[in-house]
Design a protein around this motif. Structure first.
Motif, PDB file in Angstrom:
ATOM      1  N   ASN A  55     -34.705  36.325  43.836  1.00 33.57           N
ATOM      2  CA  ASN A  55     -34.317  35.530  42.669  1.00 33.57           C
ATOM      3  C   ASN A  55     -34.765  34.079  42.749  1.00 33.57           C
ATOM      4  O   ASN A  55     -34.224  33.225  42.052  1.00 33.57           O
ATOM      5  CB  ASN A  55     -32.795  35.581  42.497  1.00 33.57           C
ATOM      6  CG  ASN A  55     -32.041  35.008  43.689  1.00 33.57           C
ATOM      7  OD1 ASN A  55     -32.640  34.816  44.749  1.00 33.57           O
ATOM      8  ND2 ASN A  55     -30.762  34.736  43.523  1.00 33.57           N
ATOM      9  N   GLU A  56     -35.760  33.759  43.578  1.00 27.31           N
ATOM     10  CA  GLU A  56     -36.207  32.382  43.676  1.00 27.31           C
ATOM     11  C   GLU A  56     -37.719  32.278  43.567  1.00 27.31           C
ATOM     12  O   GLU A  56     -38.451  33.218  43.889  1.00 27.31           O
ATOM     13  CB  GLU A  56     -35.729  31.730  44.984  1.00 27.31           C
ATOM     14  CG  GLU A  56     -36.300  32.315  46.241  1.00 27.31           C
ATOM     15  CD  GLU A  56     -35.718  31.694  47.511  1.00 27.31           C
ATOM     16  OE1 GLU A  56     -34.953  30.715  47.432  1.00 27.31           O
ATOM     17  OE2 GLU A  56     -36.028  32.215  48.603  1.00 27.31           O
ATOM     18  N   SER A  57     -38.178  31.120  43.088  1.00 25.11           N
ATOM     19  CA  SER A  57     -39.607  30.869  42.981  1.00 25.11           C
ATOM     20  C   SER A  57     -40.170  30.544  44.363  1.00 25.11           C
ATOM     21  O   SER A  57     -39.416  30.307  45.318  1.00 25.11           O
ATOM     22  CB  SER A  57     -39.866  29.696  42.033  1.00 25.11           C
ATOM     23  OG  SER A  57     -39.373  28.490  42.598  1.00 25.11           O
ATOM     24  N   ASP A  60     -39.108  27.016  45.335  1.00 23.40           N
ATOM     25  CA  ASP A  60     -37.681  26.973  45.678  1.00 23.40           C
ATOM     26  C   ASP A  60     -37.441  27.606  47.046  1.00 23.40           C
ATOM     27  O   ASP A  60     -36.597  27.143  47.817  1.00 23.40           O
ATOM     28  CB  ASP A  60     -36.860  27.702  44.617  1.00 23.40           C
ATOM     29  CG  ASP A  60     -36.703  26.899  43.333  1.00 23.40           C
ATOM     30  OD1 ASP A  60     -36.967  25.679  43.364  1.00 23.40           O
ATOM     31  OD2 ASP A  60     -36.324  27.492  42.305  1.00 23.40           O
ATOM     32  N   GLY A  61     -38.164  28.680  47.342  1.00 22.67           N
ATOM     33  CA  GLY A  61     -38.031  29.300  48.656  1.00 22.67           C
ATOM     34  C   GLY A  61     -38.450  28.361  49.765  1.00 22.67           C
ATOM     35  O   GLY A  61     -37.792  28.266  50.810  1.00 22.67           O
ATOM     36  N   ARG A  64     -35.817  25.643  50.218  1.00 23.03           N
ATOM     37  CA  ARG A  64     -34.637  26.178  50.901  1.00 23.03           C
ATOM     38  C   ARG A  64     -34.874  26.264  52.414  1.00 23.03           C
ATOM     39  O   ARG A  64     -34.026  25.837  53.215  1.00 23.03           O
ATOM     40  CB  ARG A  64     -34.302  27.559  50.342  1.00 23.03           C
ATOM     41  CG  ARG A  64     -33.249  28.327  51.158  1.00 23.03           C
ATOM     42  CD  ARG A  64     -32.955  29.694  50.560  1.00 23.03           C
ATOM     43  NE  ARG A  64     -34.144  30.526  50.430  1.00 23.03           N
ATOM     44  CZ  ARG A  64     -34.672  31.240  51.421  1.00 23.03           C
ATOM     45  NH1 ARG A  64     -34.149  31.185  52.642  1.00 23.03           N
ATOM     46  NH2 ARG A  64     -35.738  32.007  51.206  1.00 23.03           N
TER      47      ARG A  64
END
Length: 231
Positions: A55-57, A60-61, A64
């Protein structure tokens, strides 16, 4: 007769994010590496990384993973390349999206890094790495050198205030060559993107060296015209 809807089959595989983290200690360009704590290749040196969540781009990954391992947010981050050789991981099919990040070493959470067994190495004295991580580093260095020539990303590696000599040392470390001090200073100052402060750093000379800061507003005003910092 109604035609059946088109369907297709796709093999399942994992997507990993690998992050090349660069820092600068006022003398050398450095690389943050970790001891891998799981198989395959457990105990060997590795880039910082992890698997992408469904569920992440990609960006974004990467953010994180970097936050989990460095404690830093809002840092310079750029995607470099996708590494997808069939046998790059000896256990299963894994595509790796490679990013590089530029951080200020003094902002890095050393205690958090120690908890992940992370260590800084001079880029040119890095240990042997797992899989294709060496190729990733070379690709990131190539991209960094291109970008640093015409964009002020190098300032992401410096403290907020720095001397001209510190800036020179940074570019010499990035490009692995020496620059003429006078010509370098003249070129950088001619761009109009530095602000000279009234503060001095003692120790570089008997009188001390003036400190400068990067002027983002001035850069925004002139960047559309196009210019080169190096070259």
């Amino acid at each position: 007769m109604t035609e059946a809807p088109f369907t297709y089959q796709a093999d399942a595989f994992k997507v990993a994010i690998d992050c090349i983290v660069f820092g600068f200690d006022q003398n050398e360009l450095k690389l943050l590496l970790i001891h891998r704590n799981f198989e395959p290749a457990q105990g060997n040196w590795s880039l910082m990384g992890g698997f992408l969540s469904i569920n992440e781009s990609l960006s974004d990954g990467a953010k994180r993973i970097l936050y989990q391992l460095t404690g830093l947010q809002d840092i310079y981050l750029e995607q470099v390349y996708v590494f997808g050789d069939v046998d790059r991981d000896p256990v299963e099919r894994v595509l790796s999206v490679c990013f590089y990040a530029l951080i200020k070493i003094e902002d890095y959470d050393e205690a958090l890094g120690n908890s992940h067994d992370a260590h800084w190495f001079p880029v040119q004295q890095r240990p042997e790495l797992i899989f294709d991580h060496e190729q990733m580093i070379e690709a990131a260095l190539s991209r960094l050198r291109r970008r640093a020539g015409y964009q002020p990303i190098g300032f992401e590696l410096l403290p907020e205030k720095f001397t001209m000599m510190q800036l020179l040392n940074l570019y010499e470390a990035i490009y692995e060559r020496e620059f003429d001090v006078g010509n370098f200073s003249k070129k950088i100052l001619s761009l109009g993107i530095l602000v000279k402060t009234n503060e001095k750093l003692r120790g570089e000379s008997k009188k001390g060296s003036y400190l400068y800061s990067f002027d983002q507003a001035s850069y925004d005003n002139v960047k559309e015209k196009g210019f080169r910092i190096i070259g």
